[in-house]
Scaffold this active site. Sequence first.
Site, PDB file in Angstrom:
ATOM      1  N   SER A  89      18.049  41.611   6.732  1.00  0.00           N
ATOM      2  CA  SER A  89      18.129  40.199   7.134  1.00  0.00           C
ATOM      3  C   SER A  89      19.550  39.688   6.937  1.00  0.00           C
ATOM      4  O   SER A  89      20.196  40.017   5.931  1.00  0.00           O
ATOM      5  CB  SER A  89      17.224  39.333   6.263  1.00  0.00           C
ATOM      6  N   ASP A 134      19.348  43.543 -11.904  1.00  0.00           N
ATOM      7  CA  ASP A 134      20.728  43.117 -11.661  1.00  0.00           C
ATOM      8  C   ASP A 134      20.759  41.747 -11.000  1.00  0.00           C
ATOM      9  O   ASP A 134      21.519  41.510 -10.065  1.00  0.00           O
ATOM     10  CB  ASP A 134      21.444  44.147 -10.765  1.00  0.00           C
ATOM     11  N   ASP A 152      19.748  43.314  -3.061  1.00  0.00           N
ATOM     12  CA  ASP A 152      20.362  44.368  -3.882  1.00  0.00           C
ATOM     13  C   ASP A 152      19.410  44.979  -4.898  1.00  0.00           C
ATOM     14  O   ASP A 152      19.401  44.619  -6.066  1.00  0.00           O
ATOM     15  CB  ASP A 152      21.626  43.879  -4.584  1.00  0.00           C
TER      16      ASP A 152
END
Length: 303
Positions: A89, A134, A152
């Site tokens: 996206s 993270d 991520d």
Amino acid sequence: THKRTPKDFIFGKVIGEGSFSTVYIAKDIHTSKEYAIKVCDKSHIIKQKKTEYVKREKEVLNMLADAKHSFVRLFCTFQDAERLYFVMSYAKNGELLPHINKVGSFDIECTKFYSAEILRGLEYLHGLGIIHRDLKPENILLDDKMHVLITDFGCAKILKDDPETPADADAQQQQRFRERSGSFVGTAQYVSPELLINNSVSRASDLWALGCLVYQMVAGLPPFRSRSEYVMFQKILKLEYDIPDGFCELARSFVNQLLVLEPTQRLGALDEHGAGYPSIRAHPFFEGVDFETLHEQTPPPIY
Ligand SMILES: NC(=O)Nc1ccc2c(c1)=C(Cc1cc(-c3cccc(C(=O)NCCN4CCCCC4)c3)c[nH]1)C(=O)N=2
């Protein structure tokens, strides 16, 4: 649909850089739709022994394919001789961090809304037994309507067998710690104390990062700061952060219940994982937030 190739896209500017990847905006020549394409160099990944990270990211993104909110989507992947391509996206309004920096800090309505959207993403992720590991403002993206898309998943941990036991950081995570002359790779500002102390992570590690994110939205800076990574780690281990004047009292109480050294004592740590985080949703900080319709709501203006 036929397997895509790079020739199916017009690649535009770089919109993101990772240690093993570069993210470009790209337009599909058949549909004119815009995507973010994460490009990984195969030889670099093999040389740095990061193949597990890339496989994990694809596995997690595929597990999130049915999510109706909160995450970037992976539309397809393909490769050529040198590179791997992840077609994802495109979040038109980019990373959360520049939006915080642009106005200095968020007002309480914006902080509540964006904290709630991130929490809802964590509820979904943790419900699947996935720990992000993270979370930071660079990995919180904003789509064209200013709703949150978490991205991520290269460092994510999937609690495969017994989702109840905290995930001991695997070798890769430890490797991430000691890379490049023993210093931490990635942003150390949001790392949890348990990861520093015994390399262990659990869902509560993401709740620590949520506490750091809420603090940063209100104060405009992360709670633990230092030019020296070592000093920053010491501050985290000693829970050495201050609440600036004017910090909203409800936000202070909420952050205080997430930035707790003992993971099991953090707000939400004892909730049943399948049922989301009722104890966090019930905190007075979220007074008036309707979690069920967040995605239909118009996000409050950031000013
Ligand atoms: N590690 C990763 O997985 N990285 C990824 C993955 C997927 C992905 C990803 C990163 C994206 C990052 C991204 C970056 C940007 C972007 C980059 C540079 C500038 C802008 C930009 O100016 N947008 C307009 C809004 N700005 C925002 C800041 C204040 C002024 C106005 C957006 C848009 N989307 C994305 O859209 N999709």
